[in-house]
Design a protein around this motif. Structure first.
Motif, PDB file in Angstrom:
ATOM      1  N   LEU A  72      44.849  32.888  38.774  1.00 27.49           N
ATOM      2  CA  LEU A  72      43.428  33.232  38.887  1.00 27.49           C
ATOM      3  C   LEU A  72      43.266  34.654  39.405  1.00 27.49           C
ATOM      4  O   LEU A  72      42.386  35.394  38.934  1.00 27.49           O
ATOM      5  N   LEU A  73      44.086  35.041  40.359  1.00 25.88           N
ATOM      6  CA  LEU A  73      44.026  36.408  40.879  1.00 25.88           C
ATOM      7  C   LEU A  73      44.265  37.409  39.752  1.00 25.88           C
ATOM      8  O   LEU A  73      43.544  38.403  39.621  1.00 25.88           O
ATOM      9  N   GLY A  74      45.282  37.163  38.922  1.00 22.04           N
ATOM     10  CA  GLY A  74      45.538  38.061  37.802  1.00 22.04           C
ATOM     11  C   GLY A  74      44.363  38.156  36.857  1.00 22.04           C
ATOM     12  O   GLY A  74      43.997  39.249  36.410  1.00 22.04           O
ATOM     13  N   ASP A  75      43.755  37.020  36.549  1.00 19.28           N
ATOM     14  CA  ASP A  75      42.606  37.023  35.645  1.00 19.28           C
ATOM     15  C   ASP A  75      41.457  37.864  36.205  1.00 19.28           C
ATOM     16  O   ASP A  75      40.822  38.638  35.474  1.00 19.28           O
ATOM     17  N   VAL A  76      41.196  37.718  37.494  1.00 18.64           N
ATOM     18  CA  VAL A  76      40.094  38.458  38.119  1.00 18.64           C
ATOM     19  C   VAL A  76      40.414  39.948  38.173  1.00 18.64           C
ATOM     20  O   VAL A  76      39.564  40.798  37.857  1.00 18.64           O
ATOM     21  N   LEU A  77      41.631  40.295  38.575  1.00 15.63           N
ATOM     22  CA  LEU A  77      42.011  41.703  38.653  1.00 15.63           C
ATOM     23  C   LEU A  77      41.912  42.384  37.290  1.00 15.63           C
ATOM     24  O   LEU A  77      41.496  43.542  37.191  1.00 15.63           O
ATOM     25  N   ALA A  78      42.290  41.673  36.234  1.00 19.07           N
ATOM     26  CA  ALA A  78      42.164  42.247  34.889  1.00 19.07           C
ATOM     27  C   ALA A  78      40.712  42.519  34.546  1.00 19.07           C
ATOM     28  O   ALA A  78      40.391  43.541  33.919  1.00 19.07           O
ATOM     29  N   ARG A  79      39.827  41.625  34.962  1.00 15.75           N
ATOM     30  CA  ARG A  79      38.405  41.775  34.635  1.00 15.75           C
ATOM     31  C   ARG A  79      37.751  42.921  35.388  1.00 15.75           C
ATOM     32  O   ARG A  79      36.752  43.468  34.917  1.00 15.75           O
ATOM     33  N   ILE A  80      38.293  43.285  36.557  1.00 13.63           N
ATOM     34  CA  ILE A  80      37.662  44.366  37.329  1.00 13.63           C
ATOM     35  C   ILE A  80      38.421  45.685  37.176  1.00 13.63           C
ATOM     36  O   ILE A  80      38.241  46.602  37.978  1.00 13.63           O
ATOM     37  N   GLY A  81      39.275  45.771  36.164  1.00 12.76           N
ATOM     38  CA  GLY A  81      39.909  47.039  35.849  1.00 12.76           C
ATOM     39  C   GLY A  81      41.095  47.403  36.707  1.00 12.76           C
ATOM     40  O   GLY A  81      41.338  48.596  36.966  1.00 12.76           O
TER      41      GLY A  81
ATOM     42  N   ASP B 287      34.527  41.249  42.682  1.00  6.67           N
ATOM     43  CA  ASP B 287      35.222  41.995  43.727  1.00  6.67           C
ATOM     44  C   ASP B 287      35.448  41.124  44.951  1.00  6.67           C
ATOM     45  O   ASP B 287      36.521  41.156  45.564  1.00  6.67           O
ATOM     46  N   ASP B 288      34.436  40.333  45.323  1.00  5.39           N
ATOM     47  CA  ASP B 288      34.598  39.409  46.446  1.00  5.39           C
ATOM     48  C   ASP B 288      35.654  38.363  46.129  1.00  5.39           C
ATOM     49  O   ASP B 288      36.483  38.015  46.977  1.00  5.39           O
ATOM     50  N   ALA B 289      35.639  37.859  44.904  1.00  4.40           N
ATOM     51  CA  ALA B 289      36.636  36.872  44.502  1.00  4.40           C
ATOM     52  C   ALA B 289      38.042  37.446  44.601  1.00  4.40           C
ATOM     53  O   ALA B 289      38.978  36.781  45.071  1.00  4.40           O
ATOM     54  N   ALA B 290      38.205  38.686  44.175  1.00  2.00           N
ATOM     55  CA  ALA B 290      39.526  39.325  44.248  1.00  2.00           C
ATOM     56  C   ALA B 290      39.996  39.458  45.690  1.00  2.00           C
ATOM     57  O   ALA B 290      41.170  39.204  45.997  1.00  2.00           O
ATOM     58  N   ARG B 291      39.081  39.845  46.597  1.00  7.02           N
ATOM     59  CA  ARG B 291      39.476  39.986  47.996  1.00  7.02           C
ATOM     60  C   ARG B 291      39.905  38.639  48.584  1.00  7.02           C
ATOM     61  O   ARG B 291      40.897  38.555  49.325  1.00  7.02           O
TER      62      ARG B 291
ATOM     63  N   VAL C 189      34.863  39.966  54.053  1.00  3.41           N
ATOM     64  CA  VAL C 189      36.215  40.190  54.554  1.00  3.41           C
ATOM     65  C   VAL C 189      36.567  39.150  55.616  1.00  3.41           C
ATOM     66  O   VAL C 189      37.668  38.589  55.629  1.00  3.41           O
ATOM     67  N   ALA C 190      35.624  38.856  56.514  1.00  2.00           N
ATOM     68  CA  ALA C 190      35.880  37.830  57.524  1.00  2.00           C
ATOM     69  C   ALA C 190      35.990  36.455  56.880  1.00  2.00           C
ATOM     70  O   ALA C 190      36.836  35.637  57.255  1.00  2.00           O
ATOM     71  N   ALA C 191      35.136  36.216  55.896  1.00  2.00           N
ATOM     72  CA  ALA C 191      35.158  34.910  55.229  1.00  2.00           C
ATOM     73  C   ALA C 191      36.476  34.685  54.507  1.00  2.00           C
ATOM     74  O   ALA C 191      37.021  33.587  54.516  1.00  2.00           O
ATOM     75  N   GLN C 192      37.005  35.720  53.917  1.00  2.00           N
ATOM     76  CA  GLN C 192      38.247  35.553  53.145  1.00  2.00           C
ATOM     77  C   GLN C 192      39.388  35.125  54.065  1.00  2.00           C
ATOM     78  O   GLN C 192      40.256  34.347  53.685  1.00  2.00           O
ATOM     79  N   ARG C 193      39.409  35.605  55.327  1.00  2.00           N
ATOM     80  CA  ARG C 193      40.471  35.223  56.243  1.00  2.00           C
ATOM     81  C   ARG C 193      40.394  33.730  56.550  1.00  2.00           C
ATOM     82  O   ARG C 193      41.395  33.026  56.565  1.00  2.00           O
TER      83      ARG C 193
ATOM     84  N   ALA D 115      40.725  28.991  49.293  1.00  2.00           N
ATOM     85  CA  ALA D 115      40.422  30.222  48.568  1.00  2.00           C
ATOM     86  C   ALA D 115      40.176  29.980  47.091  1.00  2.00           C
ATOM     87  O   ALA D 115      39.300  30.614  46.497  1.00  2.00           O
ATOM     88  N   PHE D 116      40.934  29.087  46.501  1.00  2.00           N
ATOM     89  CA  PHE D 116      40.774  28.838  45.071  1.00  2.00           C
ATOM     90  C   PHE D 116      39.357  28.344  44.770  1.00  2.00           C
ATOM     91  O   PHE D 116      38.702  28.827  43.836  1.00  2.00           O
ATOM     92  N   GLY D 117      38.874  27.407  45.575  1.00  2.00           N
ATOM     93  CA  GLY D 117      37.520  26.888  45.354  1.00  2.00           C
ATOM     94  C   GLY D 117      36.453  27.934  45.579  1.00  2.00           C
ATOM     95  O   GLY D 117      35.509  28.051  44.796  1.00  2.00           O
ATOM     96  N   LEU D 118      36.591  28.719  46.648  1.00  2.00           N
ATOM     97  CA  LEU D 118      35.605  29.763  46.924  1.00  2.00           C
ATOM     98  C   LEU D 118      35.625  30.820  45.832  1.00  2.00           C
ATOM     99  O   LEU D 118      34.578  31.256  45.353  1.00  2.00           O
ATOM    100  N   ALA D 119      36.820  31.235  45.432  1.00  2.00           N
ATOM    101  CA  ALA D 119      36.919  32.275  44.407  1.00  2.00           C
ATOM    102  C   ALA D 119      36.310  31.810  43.094  1.00  2.00           C
ATOM    103  O   ALA D 119      35.625  32.577  42.407  1.00  2.00           O
ATOM    104  N   THR D 120      36.550  30.557  42.747  1.00  2.00           N
ATOM    105  CA  THR D 120      35.957  30.019  41.516  1.00  2.00           C
ATOM    106  C   THR D 120      34.439  30.084  41.583  1.00  2.00           C
ATOM    107  O   THR D 120      33.767  30.451  40.611  1.00  2.00           O
TER     108      THR D 120
END
Length: 211
Positions: free
Chosen positions: A97-106, A75-79, A49-53, A61-66
């Protein structure tokens, strides 16, 4: 490390184009930061949570999430992506990318909202087609058909929505859908260039449907 260096100095690299060629070596920093994040998390010393800020503020964020997606830490990628998307509402690839991840985690409704946000921010045929693809994958066929038709209304020469309409009708397989699928695949083949991304798949599906 070698690959990261080459990526940073390559003027055609995707990451370089996203942040500006004058800042190409920042890519190395982002890779190092992502690596340190993972190392810290593995020993229980990193707070996602701190890292995402921090990554949201730094525009990384795009690079970290990838990277997190590659490690199946969805779940971390989505946050990370949710925090960054709130700060960068006009960043279309981020919302995709956010949409793709959210779809994958239900989280399908939130996924659709992210894809729709991207399409509304830049209402191009490509972005609306992406929305249609996501809706199709979620089984929301009527909404997907509307999105593909909207993409075609924006750019009638864009062939890809025809291919995905063929895919949709083939998967739905309702009354009359086999014929609709054949017609859609043929429309794609009539409009796509010889090296079109979906040409081989469309030709194969058309052969199967005509048996």
């Amino acid at each position: 490390a070698v690959a990261a260096v080459l990526w940073a100095v390559d003027p055609n690299a995707i990451a370089v184009n996203r942040i500006g060629k004058e800042d190409s070596f920042l890519v190395l920093f982002l890779f190092a930061a992502a690596w340190l994040y993972e190392c810290g998390k593995s020993v229980g010393r990193t707070d996602p949570v701190a890292a995402q800020r921090w990554f949201g503020r730094a525009g990384a964020a795009f690079g970290l999430a990838t990277r997190l997606i590659e490690q199946n830490q969805l779940d971390d990628a989505a946050r990370v992506l949710e925090a960054a998307a709130a700060q960068h509402p006009a960043d279309v690839p981020l919302h995709h990318l956010l949409g793709d991840v959210l779809a994958r985690i239900g989280r399908p409704d939130e996924a659709v909202a992210a894809w729709r946000k991207a399409a509304e921010t830049q209402p191009t045929a490509l972005n609306v087609n992406k929305l249609g693809q996501g809706l199709m994958q979620l089984g929301r066929y009527d909404e997907a058909i509307a999105a593909f038709n909207e993409a075609l209304a924006i750019d009638p020469a864009f062939p890809d929505p025809h291919f995905f309409l063929g895919e949709l009708y083939r998967m739905r397989d309702g009354v009359g859908d086999r014929q609709r699928a054949r017609e859609a695949y043929q429309r794609y083949l009539d409009r796509a260039p010889p090296d079109g991304l979906w040409r081989v798949s469309a030709e194969e599906q058309l052969r199967l449907l005509e048996r």
